[in-house]
Design an enzyme around this catalytic site. Sequence first.
Site, mmCIF file in Angstrom:
data_model
loop_
_atom_site.group_PDB
_atom_site.id
_atom_site.type_symbol
_atom_site.label_atom_id
_atom_site.label_comp_id
_atom_site.label_asym_id
_atom_site.label_seq_id
_atom_site.Cartn_x
_atom_site.Cartn_y
_atom_site.Cartn_z
ATOM 1 N N GLN A 113 -75.771 33.269 39.750
ATOM 2 C CA GLN A 113 -75.099 34.284 39.154
ATOM 3 C C GLN A 113 -75.712 35.617 39.076
ATOM 4 O O GLN A 113 -74.974 36.844 38.801
ATOM 5 C CB GLN A 113 -74.732 33.938 37.813
ATOM 6 C CG GLN A 113 -73.904 32.686 37.714
ATOM 7 C CD GLN A 113 -73.491 32.325 36.073
ATOM 8 O OE1 GLN A 113 -74.246 31.865 35.336
ATOM 9 N NE2 GLN A 113 -72.331 32.930 35.736
ATOM 10 N N GLY A 155 -75.302 31.043 28.639
ATOM 11 C CA GLY A 155 -75.909 30.290 29.535
ATOM 12 C C GLY A 155 -75.643 31.245 30.867
ATOM 13 O O GLY A 155 -74.787 31.822 31.196
ATOM 14 N N HIS A 204 -73.134 25.458 38.585
ATOM 15 C CA HIS A 204 -73.562 26.522 39.549
ATOM 16 C C HIS A 204 -74.724 26.372 40.380
ATOM 17 O O HIS A 204 -74.496 27.030 41.579
ATOM 18 C CB HIS A 204 -73.975 27.707 38.498
ATOM 19 C CG HIS A 204 -72.872 28.574 37.791
ATOM 20 N ND1 HIS A 204 -71.840 29.212 38.403
ATOM 21 C CD2 HIS A 204 -72.492 28.571 36.463
ATOM 22 C CE1 HIS A 204 -70.940 29.757 37.511
ATOM 23 N NE2 HIS A 204 -71.498 29.425 36.336
ATOM 24 N N HIS A 241 -71.641 22.830 33.007
ATOM 25 C CA HIS A 241 -71.273 24.104 33.449
ATOM 26 C C HIS A 241 -72.273 24.690 34.213
ATOM 27 O O HIS A 241 -72.213 25.096 35.442
ATOM 28 C CB HIS A 241 -70.682 24.910 32.272
ATOM 29 C CG HIS A 241 -70.311 26.160 32.732
ATOM 30 N ND1 HIS A 241 -68.808 26.692 32.568
ATOM 31 C CD2 HIS A 241 -70.593 27.376 33.292
ATOM 32 C CE1 HIS A 241 -68.731 28.041 33.021
ATOM 33 N NE2 HIS A 241 -69.944 28.350 33.319
ATOM 34 N N GLU A 242 -73.487 25.192 33.545
ATOM 35 C CA GLU A 242 -74.456 25.670 34.402
ATOM 36 C C GLU A 242 -75.150 25.017 35.644
ATOM 37 O O GLU A 242 -75.326 25.628 36.513
ATOM 38 C CB GLU A 242 -75.703 25.887 33.364
ATOM 39 C CG GLU A 242 -75.307 27.014 32.092
ATOM 40 C CD GLU A 242 -74.543 28.248 32.282
ATOM 41 O OE1 GLU A 242 -74.866 28.559 33.756
ATOM 42 O OE2 GLU A 242 -73.960 28.470 31.759
ATOM 43 N N CYS A 283 -66.745 31.866 31.806
ATOM 44 C CA CYS A 283 -68.054 31.966 32.769
ATOM 45 C C CYS A 283 -68.243 33.790 32.759
ATOM 46 O O CYS A 283 -67.322 34.416 33.232
ATOM 47 C CB CYS A 283 -67.719 31.335 33.782
ATOM 48 S SG CYS A 283 -69.005 31.363 35.151
ATOM 49 N N LEU A 284 -69.424 33.963 32.871
ATOM 50 C CA LEU A 284 -69.995 35.436 33.035
ATOM 51 C C LEU A 284 -69.169 35.922 34.734
ATOM 52 O O LEU A 284 -68.895 37.175 34.647
ATOM 53 C CB LEU A 284 -71.325 35.967 33.252
ATOM 54 C CG LEU A 284 -71.896 35.567 31.590
ATOM 55 C CD1 LEU A 284 -73.335 35.676 31.574
ATOM 56 C CD2 LEU A 284 -71.380 36.629 30.603
HETATM 57 NI NI NI Z 1 -70.785 29.925 34.495
#
Ligand code: NI
Length: 189
Positions: free
Chosen positions: A50, A45, A145, A141-142, A99-100
């Site tokens: 991000q 995701g 952000h 989670h997404e 998370c990235l």
């Molecule tokens: Ni994340």
Amino acid sequence: MILPIYLYGHPVLRTPTQLVTPDYPGLAELIANMKETMYASDGIGIAAPQVGVSLRLVYIDVDVLSEDLPELKDVRMVLINPEITIDESVPTTSREEGCLSVPGIHESVARHEKIHLKWTDENWQTHEQDFEGYLARVIQHECDHLFQTVFVDRISPIRKQLVRAKLNNIVKGNVNCSYRTRAYTKTKR
Ligand code: NI
């Protein structure tokens, strides 16, 4: 085009996001770039902040997990202006997340097991649906952000203390990951 992933500590992850409008310039290209960037970094995701864009836009592809979770087979979603509704009486479960934007840290996060989601897709069709289980977790989670929240904001104070040194390194850009990143402060090498 593969874009750099903005790391924990970068102000763009704490910047309020704008609603996406159908005439947003370059929207299709931005979505394509987010997909390419996510696949290049082996994510499931990605949210627009991000990649440095303060927009309510998310891409999710959880198909890679379908060997263990068959319900995730072929689940790929573009979420434009998603709105989550949570019934606070729905129980939470804890499970490890990563998370990235927070490379090298995996911590247990409590999430609601079931959510209701309204969103618009890339063809500008609106949808409304309940989600549960792992996919509900990824969506939460997404969407976090989009509201200036990173999963480490949701871990216990003790766990946060234990990962503090790692987080400080991420803020400084001292990370070792396979994909391109952008930190707010860079140390001299
Ligand atoms: Ni994340």
